[in-house]
Design an enzyme around this catalytic site. Structure first.
Site, PDB file in Angstrom:
ATOM      1  CE  LYS A  39       8.149  -1.523   4.253  1.00  0.00           C
ATOM      2  NZ  LYS A  39       7.957  -0.534   5.179  1.00  0.00           N
ATOM      3  CB  THR A  40       6.105   2.107  -1.722  1.00  0.00           C
ATOM      4  OG1 THR A  40       5.453   1.164  -0.852  1.00  0.00           O
ATOM      5  CG2 THR A  40       5.353   2.257  -3.081  1.00  0.00           C
ATOM      6  CD  GLU A  76       6.335  -1.681  -0.206  1.00  0.00           C
ATOM      7  OE1 GLU A  76       5.919  -1.471   0.811  1.00  0.00           O
ATOM      8  OE2 GLU A  76       6.422  -1.409  -1.413  1.00  0.00           O
TER       9      GLU A  76
END
Length: 468
Positions: free
Chosen positions: A121-122, A165
């Site tokens: 995600k990051t 995110e």
């Protein structure tokens, strides 16, 4: 486009303001003109970065830190009910707002992209933030890690796009209503909140159901959990589904990934045309993240060739295979990997880039519940390294679970043929690594806890060795 302050967010107080998710929201609110305050357990570069933006940051948790005119108290799921500031807020009748609700309110009136998945995600959120910024679109964004400096995990932009995110760990991603959602993968994790894969699927189904009518879901075509989720939501009305990956059935098909040292050249087939671009971090999984970002941007109407070129501007995010430095011929790299899938992916990426170099890992398990469920797989992943030092479990928000220790990982690693050294004293690790490493080696500090602090100390110790 300049959105105003959300209701009751003109004087917010953040409990745990130094955390990756909390600090980003605090920064955006400060940029929008809010009088931001908060507390954290310890001093940090993030706390200093917030102060530079006008926020008041207290160290330690005390009811006295909560200002009498606080308009709301913002908390995450990590904040315990007996926190003195939270107790004081409830006694005074100050509204208590979950981090996810605060973030959702910041997206109002904008075009949100929400990036979800068990891993990546990051990185994917960062790739979108950097590439959209490079195209002059000035997006707002909230990321779970810093791009290049403390406090760079968030930005209030003048553009119409907001990239966020979306955290599945506590189901808080159900609060968002994105125009474009990305699901990178679906695996069992966060065992304190999810008891089975069925619960995970139900949670992701709820998330995809929040996409605005006419919106787009970008989802992996190769990962089994994502494929199953796609099957489960195929009858969801008003949702356009775009798949990406190496599968021949993928809508955005990855044609080739060519390693180029610590970067990759990626070729995709999109709308019948081949498109090639560079990803400035190694590993196939990062190439997949970049293609997910590409597909999401195209779903918002951004020309694919422009976005592909801009993705080459991304040079990484802190803790995602971040080179910390070199000393005595040894490179030290920091990895946030803490789930077996992430560990395997990062170790395979480094193995592909390292050639004949030895790979040494300093691994710190994260959470007792995760170790209880996945400790064997963590140990098996360490077999990809030439040698490992395994620390005690980093508890974060959890209390110990009787009988669950790092020995579970160590035993599994040795059973898989790995060379593993247990080390209970974190301060001893620089000396241990100095005794193991030789010129040409790569050392990875790996885990989601404070193992990241060891990188500079290992470099100092290696440098002292070479000076003798």
């Amino acid at each position: 486009m300049t959105p105003g302050l959300p209701p009751a967010m003109d004087r917010p107080h953040f409990i745990g303001i130094g955390g990756a998710g909390m600090s980003g929201i605090a920064k955006i609110l400060a940029q929008r003109g809010a009088h931001v305050a908060g507390s954290d357990a310890r001093e940090s570069a993030t706390a200093d970065a917030l102060r530079e933006r006008g926020a008041t940051v207290h160290i330690g948790h005390d009811a006295a830190h909560l200002a009498t005119d606080a308009s709301a108290v913002v908390v995450s799921s990590a904040i315990r009910e007996d926190n003195p500031e939270l107790t004081a807020a409830k006694e005074r009748g100050v509204p208590v707002v979950h981090r996810s609700d605060a973030l959702a309110s910041l997206m109002t009136g904008l075009r949100p992209i929400a990036v979800a998945g068990t891993h990546g995600k990051t990185t994917t959120t960062s790739m979108l933030a950097v590439s959209l910024s490079a195209l002059g679109l000035d997006p707002s964004y909230a990321i779970g890690g810093d791009l290049d400096a403390p406090g760079s995990n968030a930005h209030h932009g003048e553009g119409e796009i907001f990239v966020a995110e979306a955290d599945e760990s506590d189901r808080s991603f159900h609060k968002y209503a994105p125009e474009v959602a990305i699901v990178l993968n679906v695996e069992l994790d966060h065992h304190a909140n999810y008891a089975s894969m069925d619960e995970i699927y139900d949670s992701f189904e709820t998330f995809t159901g929040k996409v605005v009518p006419g919106g787009t879901l970008v989802i992996a075509a190769d990962q089994s959990g994502a494929v199953e989720l796609t099957r489960r939501i195929r009858d969801l009305s008003g949702l356009k589904v775009v798949t990406y990956g190496e599968s021949e059935s993928a809508d955005v098909r990855i044609h080739k990934v060519t390693p180029r040292g610590l970067s990759s050249e990626v070729t995709v087939l999109l709308d019948g045309k081949l498109l090639t671009f560079t990803v400035s971090v190694p590993g196939r999984h990062y190439a997949h993240n970049a293609v997910a970002a590409l597909a999401a941007g195209v779903a918002l109407g951004i020309p694919a060739h422009n976005l592909a070129s801009a993705l080459g501007k991304y040079t990484g995010v802190k803790r995602r295979l971040q080179l910390k430095g070199e000393a005595a011929g040894v490179q030290v790299i920091d990895s946030y990997a803490h789930h077996p899938t992430e560990m395997n992916a990062d170790l395979e990426a480094i193995r592909g880039a390292a050639g004949d170099s030895r790979i040494l890992v300093v691994f710190q398990p994260h959470l007792f519940s995760r170790t209880q469920e996945l400790g064997v797989e963590m140990g098996q992943a360490l077999a990809l390294a030439d040698g490992s030092v395994v620390l005690d479990i980093y508890p974060a928000r959890e209390d110990p679970i009787p009988g669950i220790t790092s020995e579970l990982i160590i035993d599994a690693a040795r059973a898989a043929g790995a060379d593993v050294t247990p080390e209970h004293a974190k301060d001893a690790v620089p000396d241990v690594i100095a005794g193991m490493a030789r010129p040409g080696d790569l050392v990875l500090t790996m885990g989601a806890g404070d193992v990241t602090d060891l990188g500079p100390r290992i470099l100092d110790r290696l440098s002292n060795n070479s000076d003798r």
